[in-house]
Design a protein around this motif. Structure first.
Motif, PDB file in Angstrom:
ATOM      1  N   CYS A 164      -6.262   5.074  -1.549  1.00 18.71           N
ATOM      2  CA  CYS A 164      -5.145   4.545  -0.741  1.00 18.71           C
ATOM      3  C   CYS A 164      -5.130   5.161   0.647  1.00 18.71           C
ATOM      4  O   CYS A 164      -4.930   4.471   1.651  1.00 18.71           O
ATOM      5  CB  CYS A 164      -3.822   4.798  -1.444  1.00 18.71           C
ATOM      6  N   LEU A 176       0.826  -1.201   0.000  1.00 23.99           N
ATOM      7  CA  LEU A 176       0.000   0.000   0.000  1.00 23.99           C
ATOM      8  C   LEU A 176       0.868   1.262   0.000  1.00 23.99           C
ATOM      9  O   LEU A 176       0.635   2.201  -0.766  1.00 23.99           O
ATOM     10  CB  LEU A 176      -0.936   0.006   1.204  1.00 23.99           C
ATOM     11  N   CYS A 193      -7.703   3.743   2.792  1.00 27.16           N
ATOM     12  CA  CYS A 193      -7.397   2.362   3.217  1.00 27.16           C
ATOM     13  C   CYS A 193      -6.560   2.323   4.495  1.00 27.16           C
ATOM     14  O   CYS A 193      -6.616   1.345   5.240  1.00 27.16           O
ATOM     15  CB  CYS A 193      -6.646   1.633   2.113  1.00 27.16           C
TER      16      CYS A 193
END
Length: 575
Positions: A145, A36, A148
Motif C-alpha cells: 500500500c 487505498l 502504491c
C-alpha cells in the motif's frame, strides 16, 4: 458521442478512447485514493465489515457523482458545445430559469438515465467492496500500500516532468467534437475550479507595454468627423436585445424566409452589415451591449457585482447627460444571473419583469412571459413614459425549448425565430402609427448567436449578427460595411448624440474618422474568434492552437485578441 455526434466512425471512437485514456487514468486514480487510505488504516483491524461499510458509502457517493457528471456533460454539450465545468453551478442559483430550456419529458428521460447509471456503477463498486478480503501477511500488505502511494501520485500528476495532467494533453484532432469527447467530464469539472476559484482570470501573453501599445491603436474613445445619421441628437431610444437571433437565421445565413421583417427593416434603416457578437450567453451579451465592455472566456462580469456596478452604462450616461427616463423590460426572472443588480446599478430606474404579469401570462413560455405579450407592454411604455426616454428590452421566446404559438416551419428552431420576427414586425408597424415614431430610434441587436446544424465557433457565421437602427429618428437608409462588435453600439450611439464616451474604453464609434482598425472579437469557453475584413481565426486556449482560420492575417489577429484579453483582464482586476 453517440448522443451528440452527427458523423461518427469506428475509428473516431477508437481515437477518442485511446487519446482520452490518460485523463481517465488520472481520474480513476483520484477515485482509488480513498479506498487505498481506508485499507491502510484498517490493515490491522480484525473485522472486514468496517472496510466494507466505509467503502460502500464511499462508492455510493462516487457512483452518483460520476453518473451525474456523465449525464450532465452529455446533455449540456448540445446546448453549450464545451465540456462540463464549474460554470454550470452558477445557473443552479435560479433552477427554474436554468431548467426553462427543456421540457418536463426531457428532464424525466435524463433523470432515468442518471438513475440507471448510478445503479450500474454502484453495483460494480459494491461487488468489489464485498469481495475484499484480508491478507494474512499484514506487513507485506502495508508495504504494498505504501509503495502504491507514489505510483498513484505520479499517475495523477501525469508523470515526473514539469507539465502536469491537463485537459489539453488529450486533444488530437482538427474536429473539436472529438477533442471534447476525449476529455473526461469529471476531470474537466474538477479542473475548472482552479480557473474560477477567484471568479476572475488574469491573462498575460506579452509585456504590458507591448499590450498597451496594441490596445491604444485598436481603441479610440473620441468621436470626430462622424456622419450624422439621425434627425435629432436627443431621440427616444429603444434597444431590443433579440434572444439568440444570430445572422444564421436572417439573410446573412440564407434564411430570409425566417426573418422577413428584419430583412425588410435592414433596407429601411441603418444596417451594420458586418457586426459580430462578443459572446455566447445572454448575461455576457447584455453587459457588452449596455456597457460596451468585453466578454471573457470563463467568467461573467454580470455575476461580479463589485465590477459590474462600476461599469459605464448607457442608461446612467443618458440620464445624467440628458435627463432620460429609463426603463428595462424582460419577461423572465430578472434575478437570473444577477441581472437585476446590473440593471439597477447601471442606471435603469424602473424594471418590468415576469412578476409584474398575471400567473397565466407567466406560464405562456417555459422562460416566462411570451414575446408577443411583452412587445405589447413595450408599446404601452412608449405611450406612457416621459420624453426623452430610454427603454431596454430583452426578448426570450427564441430559446430552447422553442415553445412558441405559431407553426410556420417544421424545424422548431426556425419556427421560433420566425415568431420573434413576426413580433418585431408587428411592434414596428404599431409604433409607426403612433405619434412617438418620428422622434424615436429603435435599435435591434441580438445578444449572441447560437450553434445550429454544424454552424459552430469554427465558422464566422456563428457570431455574425445583424444590428439595425430604425425609426422616424433615422435620417435615411444606410448600409455600414465596417467590421464591428456589439460592444461598439455604446460609443457609436453616444457619438451620434454628441455625448462624450471616454468612459467606454472598449467601445468604438464605428462612424468616426478615428475608427481606423476595424475588427471584431468573440470569446467563448476557453477560446476566442477574431475577425477583420479579410481574415478570421478561431483559437483554443486548452490546446493553445488555431482550430480554424480564413485569410492571411491570422498571426496579427491572434496577437490583437490576446492583447485585448490581457488589457481587459487587467482592467477587470483593477490594475
Amino acid at each position: 458521442m453517440l448522443y451528440n455526434a452527427t458523423e461518427l466512425s469506428v475509428g473516431d471512437v477508437a481515437d477518442v478512447l485511446t487519446h482520452g485514456l490518460s485523463l481517465d487514468l488520472s481520474t480513476a486514480l483520484y477515485v482509488m485514493a480513498v479506498p487505498l487510505l481506508v485499507m491502510m488504516g484498517t490493515i490491522f483491524a480484525g473485522n472486514n465489515r468496517i472496510i466494507r461499510s466505509i467503502l460502500t458509502v464511499y462508492y455510493a457517493v462516487v457512483a452518483l457523482l460520476i453518473a451525474l457528471a456523465a449525464v450532465a456533460d452529455t446533455c449540456l454539450y448540445e446546448f453549450w458545445l464545451f465540456k462540463l465545468d464549474a460554470s454550470c453551478l452558477q445557473y443552479l442559483e435560479t433552477p427554474t430559469e436554468a431548467m426553462a430550456s427543456v421540457s418536463t419529458g426531457y428532464l424525466i428521460v435524463r433523470a432515468l438515465a442518471l438513475v440507471v447509471a448510478v445503479v450500474i456503477l454502484f453495483a460494480i463498486y459494491r461487488c468489489i467492496a464485498l469481495n475484499m478480503t484480508k491478507s494474512r501477511h499484514r506487513i507485506m500488505e502495508l508495504i504494498i500500500c505504501l509503495a502504491c502511494i507514489p505510483l498513484m501520485v505520479i499517475g495523477i500528476r501525469g508523470g515526473l516532468g514539469e507539465s502536469t495532467t491537463n485537459i489539453g494533453q488529450v486533444y488530437f484532432s482538427e474536429r473539436q467534437f472529438l477533442n471534447h469527447s476525449a476529455v473526461n467530464p469529471v476531470f474537466s469539472f474538477m479542473a475548472s475550479f482552479e480557473k474560477t476559484a477567484t471568479n476572475n482570470v488574469t491573462y498575460h501573453f506579452m509585456d504590458d507595454d507591448e499590450c498597451q501599445r496594441i490596445v491604444r491603436k485598436l481603441y479610440n474613445t473620441e468621436s470626430r468627423g462622424c456622419d450624422t445619421l439621425l434627425t435629432t441628437n436627443q431621440p427616444n431610444i429603444i434597444i431590443i436585445l433579440l434572444e439568440s437571433c444570430g445572422g444564421t437565421f436572417t439573410d446573412i445565413g440564407g434564411h430570409g424566409d425566417v426573418t422577413p421583417n428584419l430583412n425588410k427593416l435592414s433596407s429601411e434603416g441603418i444596417y451594420f452589415a458586418n457586426c459580430y457578437g462578443n459572446t455566447w450567453r445572454t448575461d455576457r451579451g447584455t453587459v457588452c451591449t449596455w456597457s460596451g465592455y468585453p466578454s471573457f472566456p470563463t467568467m461573467s462580469v454580470m455575476k461580479m457585482p463589485s465590477k459590474s456596478r462600476s461599469l459605464p452604462n448607457l442608461a446612467r450616461t443618458l440620464h445624467e447627460e440628458r435627463d432620460y427616463e429609463t426603463h428595462y423590460l424582460y419577461g423572465g426572472d430578472i434575478n437570473f444571473t444577477n441581472m437585476r443588480s446590473y440593471l439597477i446599478g447601471g442606471g435603469f430606474s424602473e424594471l418590468t419583469w415576469m412578476s409584474d404579469y398575471s400567473r397565466e401570462e407567466q406560464q405562456t413560455s417555459k422562460w416566462g412571459v411570451r414575446d408577443d405579450i411583452t412587445f405589447e407592454t413595450l408599446l404601452n411604455l412608449t405611450k406612457q413614459m416621459k420624453e426623452p426616454f430610454l427603454i431596454g428590452y430583452s426578448t426570450l421566446s427564441s430559446h430552447a425549448p422553442w415553445d412558441v404559438p405559431v407553426k410556420q416551419f417544421d424545424d422548431e428552431v426556425l419556427n421560433a425565430f420566425y415568431y420573434l420576427d413576426q413580433c418585431v414586425g408587428h411592434f414596428i408597424e404599431d409604433l409607426r402609427k403612433s405619434d412617438k415614431w418620428e422622434s424615436t430610434l429603435v435599435v435591434l441587436l441580438p445578444d449572441h448567436g447560437i450553434p445550429y446544424k454544424g454552424i459552430d465557433e469554427t465558422q464566422p457565421l456563428k457570431n455574425h449578427i445583424p444590428m439595425i437602427w430604425v425609426g422616424g429618428a433615422v435620417k435615411e437608409p444606410r448600409r455600414i460595411e465596417q467590421v464591428c462588435n456589439q460592444t461598439d453600439l455604446a460609443a457609436t450611439l453616444l457619438g451620434q448624440m454628441g455625448i462624450n464616451h471616454s468612459d467606454y474604453t472598449f467601445s468604438r464609434d464605428v462612424l468616426s474618422e478615428t475608427y481606423q482598425e476595424p475588427f471584431a472579437i468573440n470569446t467563448y469557453d476557453d477560446g476566442f474568434s477574431m475577425y477583420d475584413s479579410t481574415s478570421f481565426v478561431n483559437y483554443d486556449f486548452i490546446s493553445n492552437r488555431v482550430v480554424a482560420s480564413q485569410g492571411n492575417n491570422n498571426e496579427r489577429l491572434i496577437q490583437r485578441a490576446k492583447a485585448i484579453l490581457q488589457a481587459a483582464s487587467t482592467d477587470l482586476n483593477g490594475r
